[in-house]
Design an enzyme around this catalytic site. Sequence first.
Site, PDB file in Angstrom:
ATOM      1  N   VAL A 237      61.890 -17.093  15.997  1.00  0.00           N
ATOM      2  CA  VAL A 237      61.701 -16.551  17.339  1.00  0.00           C
ATOM      3  C   VAL A 237      61.750 -17.613  18.425  1.00  0.00           C
ATOM      4  O   VAL A 237      61.802 -17.279  19.613  1.00  0.00           O
ATOM      5  CB  VAL A 237      60.369 -15.770  17.436  1.00  0.00           C
ATOM      6  CG1 VAL A 237      60.377 -14.583  16.499  1.00  0.00           C
ATOM      7  CG2 VAL A 237      59.188 -16.690  17.140  1.00  0.00           C
ATOM      8  N   ASP A 238      61.715 -18.896  18.038  1.00  0.00           N
ATOM      9  CA  ASP A 238      61.782 -19.970  19.027  1.00  0.00           C
ATOM     10  C   ASP A 238      62.828 -21.000  18.594  1.00  0.00           C
ATOM     11  O   ASP A 238      62.540 -22.194  18.494  1.00  0.00           O
ATOM     12  CB  ASP A 238      60.411 -20.626  19.190  1.00  0.00           C
ATOM     13  CG  ASP A 238      60.355 -21.546  20.411  1.00  0.00           C
ATOM     14  OD1 ASP A 238      61.244 -21.405  21.298  1.00  0.00           O
ATOM     15  OD2 ASP A 238      59.453 -22.391  20.489  1.00  0.00           O
ATOM     16  N   LEU A 239      64.039 -20.526  18.348  1.00  0.00           N
ATOM     17  CA  LEU A 239      65.118 -21.411  17.912  1.00  0.00           C
ATOM     18  C   LEU A 239      65.620 -22.196  19.116  1.00  0.00           C
ATOM     19  O   LEU A 239      66.333 -21.681  19.968  1.00  0.00           O
ATOM     20  CB  LEU A 239      66.255 -20.603  17.290  1.00  0.00           C
ATOM     21  CG  LEU A 239      67.377 -21.422  16.633  1.00  0.00           C
ATOM     22  CD1 LEU A 239      66.847 -22.257  15.489  1.00  0.00           C
ATOM     23  CD2 LEU A 239      68.494 -20.508  16.146  1.00  0.00           C
TER      24      LEU A 239
END
Length: 237
Positions: A174-176
């Site tokens: 979700v935080d690439l």
Amino acid sequence: MRLAALRQGNNLILHDADSLCDAATSHQPDPALFSAEYWRSRDLVVGEAPGRGSSLFLQASPEEQWVLRPYRRGGLVAKLSQKRYFWLGAERTRGFQEMRLTANLFEQGLPVPRPIATCVVRHGLSYEAALITQRITGAKALAELIVSHLADEALLQRVGAMIRRFHRAKLDHVDLNARNILVDASGTPWLIDLDRCRLRQPGKWQSANLERLKRSIHKFDSSLSISSILQGYRATS
């Protein structure tokens, strides 16, 4: 990897028994292990990572370094509490979920740091948590390499191939972003910080991951195309 859970008062620890035991290290699964004071008092803090929460780099043994990362909130909710989360049971805490997910991916041979342990401290209806993972020797963030103009086409293709491997394993990161991709001394990319990530069936989230990475890369170099990343992503069989 053998995950084992233990309780000491209001502290719940989930650790890899192969990494944190008498035979492997002099450090034992104890709540003190997750405090900066424990490591500073022994002069074993060898560095600090930028960003929210101030992760510490630790000299766990002469041969191995670890990363201690406390969980910290961001955004508007951080004004109410930076490090407290609502208690919904041990297995639903961010520490336990990230530890189990990272262990799952590590055992599949995917390039994630080996998880060492997590500790959750319950305070009635809320909790605090921290996570310890193995530090990847000689690794630099992709963001740093981009700023230094060291992210060549071949590296970006390897990054794309790596992301594809994780997508095949059904990981939605979700935080690439360019800070959560590390590149070791051999040029191999690794994925870190799996907080709030989960395994999902294939869907639109995969392209959303890539779009998020694109926006992140452009913050460090607006002229850098991600075509090489997409090429590596699509070429992976």
